[in-house]
Design an enzyme around this catalytic site. Structure first.
Site, short mmCIF file in Angstrom:
data_model
loop_
_atom_site.label_atom_id
_atom_site.label_comp_id
_atom_site.label_asym_id
_atom_site.label_seq_id
_atom_site.Cartn_x
_atom_site.Cartn_y
_atom_site.Cartn_z
CB CYS A 117 71.62 30.53 50.81
SG CYS A 117 70.41 29.22 50.61
CG HIS A 160 67.07 33.76 52.32
ND1 HIS A 160 68.30 34.11 51.80
CD2 HIS A 160 67.05 32.40 52.32
CE1 HIS A 160 68.97 33.01 51.50
NE2 HIS A 160 68.25 31.95 51.81
CD GLU A 161 64.93 30.49 55.08
OE1 GLU A 161 64.67 29.48 54.40
OE2 GLU A 161 66.10 30.85 55.31
CG HIS A 164 64.82 28.78 50.21
ND1 HIS A 164 65.67 28.24 49.27
CD2 HIS A 164 65.61 29.37 51.14
CE1 HIS A 164 66.93 28.49 49.63
NE2 HIS A 164 66.93 29.17 50.75
ZN ZN Z 1 68.59 29.90 51.74
#
Ligand code: ZN
Length: 189
Positions: A117, A160-161, A164
């Site tokens: 990341c 993953h995004e 966030h």
């Molecule tokens: Zn990230």
């Protein structure tokens, strides 16, 4: 904080994991999209593309990354950009607003060398289980509904995004006492 302007996006425009803003839930985007965000997106695409081209990454001192969520630039809005190198030197860009995971495979995978990341500036180790295939729905820059199907590393990037946007980092998904727990249940990529 990051100000979109004439200069390129740099590593230190990206918030570090210690920044509490990364832990906040981002807010829905409304349309028509602010011009400011369009500029930010161009900057994000340029940054992510350059970061994956060795000479440029070196020249501009960028750590390679394939995705960036707006919140990593201090913009608490639900959108992200993924630049996927689908073939040598060939990139596809994905930009999605108010995305939602609508379906996923049962099969789970993980990145063997460990997930990364751009907000995490230290060595980490451990397994982050992710769906091998996902379908994500959201909107494009014009507010038109879009649906994206992704598999393998692209599917991981989407998950993953998406995390966030809810203030979740990949390190949250690693058990510190047993970072390789249940390894045998998932397929390594
Ligand atoms: Zn990230």
């Amino acid at each position: 904080m990051y100000q979109s302007g004439d200069s390129m996006l740099k590593m230190n425009d990206i918030l570090d994991e210690k920044d509490k803003r990364l832990r906040e839930k981002s807010e829905e985007v409304t349309f028509p999209l602010k011009e400011e965000y369009k500029k930010v997106i161009k900057d994000m695409i340029e940054f992510l593309t350059n970061s994956q081209i060795e000479e440029l990454a070196e020249k501009y001192d960028l750590r390679p990354g394939m995705g960036l969520a707006a919140v990593q630039l201090g913009i608490k809005k639900r959108f992200f950009v993924i630049v996927h190198e689908y073939d040598d030197g060939k990139f596809d860009n994905y930009v999605i607003f108010n995305p939602k995971l609508v379906s996923n495979s049962e099969e789970m995978i993980y990145v063997g060398e460990g997930e990364g990341c751009l907000s995490i500036n230290r060595k980490t180790c451990g397994i982050v289980p992710r769906y091998a295939r996902v379908t994500v729905e959201g909107y494009d820059e014009n507010g038109t509904p879009i649906r994206i199907r992704a598999r393998e590393e692209l599917a991981i990037a989407f998950q993953h995004e998406l995390d966030h946007l809810d203030g979740i980092l990949f390190i949250d998904k690693i058990d510190p006492k047993n970072p390789f727990k249940n390894k045998e249940l998932y397929r390594e990529i």
